[in-house]
Write an enzyme that holds these catalytic residues in place. Structure first.
Site, PDB file in Angstrom:
ATOM      1  N   GLY A  24      12.197  72.781   2.144  1.00  9.99           N
ATOM      2  CA  GLY A  24      13.483  72.238   1.703  1.00  9.99           C
ATOM      3  C   GLY A  24      13.992  72.871   0.424  1.00  9.99           C
ATOM      4  N   HIS A 140       1.012  70.160  -3.996  1.00  8.06           N
ATOM      5  CA  HIS A 140       0.784  70.983  -5.194  1.00  8.06           C
ATOM      6  C   HIS A 140       1.399  70.364  -6.432  1.00  8.06           C
ATOM      7  CE1 HIS A 140       4.830  72.425  -4.127  1.00  8.06           C
ATOM      8  NE2 HIS A 140       4.906  73.063  -5.270  1.00  8.06           N
ATOM      9  N   GLU A 177      10.273  61.809  -8.163  1.00  7.54           N
ATOM     10  CA  GLU A 177      10.390  63.199  -8.629  1.00  7.54           C
ATOM     11  C   GLU A 177      10.858  63.298 -10.083  1.00  7.54           C
ATOM     12  OE1 GLU A 177       9.944  66.274  -6.587  1.00  7.54           O
ATOM     13  OE2 GLU A 177       8.721  64.842  -5.483  1.00  7.54           O
ATOM     14  N   HIS A 254      16.581  68.173  -4.979  1.00 15.02           N
ATOM     15  CA  HIS A 254      16.719  67.240  -6.107  1.00 15.02           C
ATOM     16  C   HIS A 254      18.209  67.080  -6.439  1.00 15.02           C
ATOM     17  CE1 HIS A 254      12.482  68.583  -7.605  1.00 15.02           C
ATOM     18  NE2 HIS A 254      12.382  67.406  -7.018  1.00 15.02           N
ATOM     19  N   CYS A 366      15.915  72.479 -14.568  1.00 15.14           N
ATOM     20  CA  CYS A 366      14.588  72.078 -14.071  1.00 15.14           C
ATOM     21  C   CYS A 366      13.526  72.281 -15.137  1.00 15.14           C
ATOM     22  CB  CYS A 366      14.173  72.927 -12.875  1.00 15.14           C
ATOM     23  SG  CYS A 366      15.290  72.843 -11.495  1.00 15.14           S
TER      24      CYS A 366
HETATM   25  O1  SUG Z   1       9.292  71.193  -6.677  1.00 10.46           O
HETATM   26  N1  SUG Z   1       9.249  74.719  -6.756  1.00 10.46           N
HETATM   27  C1  SUG Z   1       9.631  73.455  -7.384  1.00 10.46           C
HETATM   28  C2  SUG Z   1      10.987  73.587  -8.052  1.00 10.46           C
HETATM   29  C3  SUG Z   1      11.316  72.378  -8.879  1.00 10.46           C
HETATM   30  C4  SUG Z   1      12.714  72.411  -9.397  1.00 10.46           C
HETATM   31  N2  SUG Z   1      12.969  71.286 -10.205  1.00 10.46           N
HETATM   32  C5  SUG Z   1      14.140  70.620 -10.296  1.00 10.46           C
HETATM   33  N3  SUG Z   1      15.089  70.788  -9.417  1.00 10.46           N
HETATM   34  N4  SUG Z   1      14.261  69.764 -11.227  1.00 10.46           N
HETATM   35  C6  SUG Z   1       9.652  72.333  -6.339  1.00 10.46           C
HETATM   36  O2  SUG Z   1      10.068  72.595  -5.205  1.00 10.46           O
HETATM   37  C7  SUG Z   1       7.750  76.237  -5.627  1.00 10.46           C
HETATM   38  C8  SUG Z   1       6.323  76.703  -5.756  1.00 10.46           C
HETATM   39  C9  SUG Z   1       5.989  77.831  -4.831  1.00 10.46           C
HETATM   40  O3  SUG Z   1       6.524  77.875  -3.714  1.00 10.46           O
HETATM   41  O4  SUG Z   1       5.178  78.705  -5.218  1.00 10.46           O
HETATM   42  C10 SUG Z   1       8.024  74.913  -6.325  1.00 10.46           C
HETATM   43  O5  SUG Z   1       7.133  74.097  -6.433  1.00 10.46           O
END
Ligand code: SUG
Length: 448
Positions: A24, A140, A177, A254, A366
């Site tokens: 997503g 993760h 989140e 988000h 973020c």
């Molecule tokens: O949760 N990406 C994060 C990005 C978070 C962004 N935060 C906000 N919108 N506030 C997530 O999807 C990707 C890690 C990877 O694919 O290696 C990741 O976790």
């Protein structure tokens, strides 16, 4: 009492890599498997902090987390020395390195997801509330909650002033989140109005306006309601808008991918919230002088907004009362996004190179957790987390000493990477005067 906003940015960790972990999140999926440059990513983050501080806005840092999370691998049954645990996880035939990818992610850098903050000027008990996010939607990211809680409790240690709660309990029903789905709006000196957004309902069937079909909605209404209760937000000051399901299905996992607000200004895409017009009408009634700038699908197609992240900008009120917006370079390059940003009245735009974070779906907004502190609260924090030039230069030198400039999936098998990371983090906690916050510093790792 004088309050000031502090942006607590996450330092990018030494294992920053592109593992394609987030369903997503279009950028995470698109860049899966590419080579990463953790050193450049960390330096870009520090450059952003320097810019924010130079504008006269409060800036602070939060440390990265221990990755690979050897503790997690041990909890999954791998045994022996750190090297043996890694080697076993790496040779597990069914995981095909997925266990390594999940336990090595540097995703804690996106501290908007670390917690939800309700400042003491808004809470009914006049304490600052921080509710660390459980992040249970993604394995993760769920690994972050424990250390985040420890770190926040270390920084905001005085229980008379600060309440750092436990993360919300449980699994899918209370998936939270953090501030990525939370926006505080207010008129000068008035109590804040809090938007606690959500994407799906845990109880009572799907939301009447529908729920996303293609991609997961991470946050539930029920968790947003719990955050408002824990933060002691008066019911009249709390709103619970639903993220638009079509926005989530387009890649807005988000709220902060399609909306950003501060003070009495909210910038949003028409697919940020269900029935945004009703929401804006309520905000006009609650926040004196409230202004919204809405991008329609015609003006700025949602696909362009998700690619270029103009709403994932930092909207800052400067000491002279003027406004600045720190936007990712990608939104200068995307004509619709740029035209939208440049029509905002009275907002000075700064474009920033943050490509290494953007490629995993994390823009300027973020990377920071906004925490409004009174002067007394600021003085009660004794950890060395607030930005000044000496700290900034020490952090840059620390990154240069410890970070690699290239990381690919296979490197996650390398026990030296784990060793380098633990050494770097041990040094960092001394620099930030945080004491022992990591598992490897607090627990005998062989004993769990
Ligand atoms: O949760 N990406 C994060 C990005 C978070 C962004 N935060 C906000 N919108 N506030 C997530 O999807 C990707 C890690 C990877 O694919 O290696 C990741 O976790």
């Amino acid at each position: 009492m004088r309050y000031r906003e502090y942006n607590f940015d996450g330092l990018v960790g030494p294992t920053h890599n592109y593992a394609g972990l987030s369903r997503g999140n279009v950028a995470s999926l698109t860049h899966a498997g590419q080579a990463a440059n953790p050193r450049r990513a960390a330096l870009q983050g520090l450059e952003k902090m320097r810019l924010v501080a130079s504008l006269g806005v409060g800036q602070a840092v939060l440390p990265p987390q221990e990755r690979p999370s050897l503790r997690t691998l041990r909890r999954l049954g791998f045994r022996g020395s750190d090297e043996e645990v890694l080697a076993q996880a790496a040779s597990d035939p069914d995981s095909r390195d997925q266990l390594l990818r999940l336990t090595s992610s540097a995703a804690a850098m996106w501290t908007a997801n670390a917690a939800t903050c309700v400042p003491s000027c808004d809470s009914e008990d006049a304490r600052l509330h921080l509710i660390p996010a459980n992040l249970t939607a993604m394995f993760h990211r769920a690994l972050e909650a424990g250390t985040t809680t420890t770190v926040l409790r270390r920084i905001f240690a005085d229980p008379a002033r600060f309440a750092v709660h436990d993360p919300l309990p449980g699994g899918a029903q209370f998936s939270d989140e953090g501030a990525a789905n939370h926006t505080r709006l207010s008129a000068e000196g008035a109590k804040g109005v809090h938007l606690f957004a959500w994407g799906r309902r845990a109880f009572g069937g799907p939301a009447p306006a529908g729920e996303p079909q293609r991609w997961p909605a991470r946050q539930t209404l029920e968790s947003s309601q719990a955050l408002a209760r824990l933060g002691r937000v008066a019911p009249a000051q709390a709103l619970f808008p639903q993220q638009h399901p079509a926005g989530i299905d387009a890649g807005a996992f988000h709220t902060d991918v399609l909306a950003v607000g501060t003070g009495n200004l909210l910038l949003l895409h028409q697919l940020a919230f269900v029935d945004h017009e009703a929401l804006l009408a309520r905000l006009r009634a609650l926040v004196p002088g409230f202004t919204a700038v809405v991008a329609t699908e015609e003006e700025l197609p949602v696909s362009a907004a998700i690619k270029a992240y103009p709403f994932n900008s930092q909207l800052l009120t400067l000491p002279d009362g003027s406004m600045a917006l720190l936007a990712p370079d990608e939104s200068r390059q995307e004509p619709h996004a740029r035209a939208f940003l440049e029509r905002l009245p009275g907002v000075k735009i700064h474009y920033l190179a943050l490509g290494d974070s953007m490629q995993n779906g994390g823009g300027p907004a973020c990377l920071r957790q906004r925490i409004l502190l009174s002067d007394d609260e600021r003085a009660a924090v004794t950890a060395r987390v607030f930005w000044d030039e000496p700290l900034g230069s020490e952090l840059e030198a620390w990154v240069a000493r410890h970070y690699r400039d290239r990381l690919v999936g296979d490197d996650l098998r390398d026990p030296l990477l784990a060793r380098e990371t633990l050494t770097a983090l041990d040094e960092l906690t001394q620099m930030l005067q945080l004491g022992a916050v990591y598992d490897f510093q607090r627990l005998d790792s062989r004993s769990f």
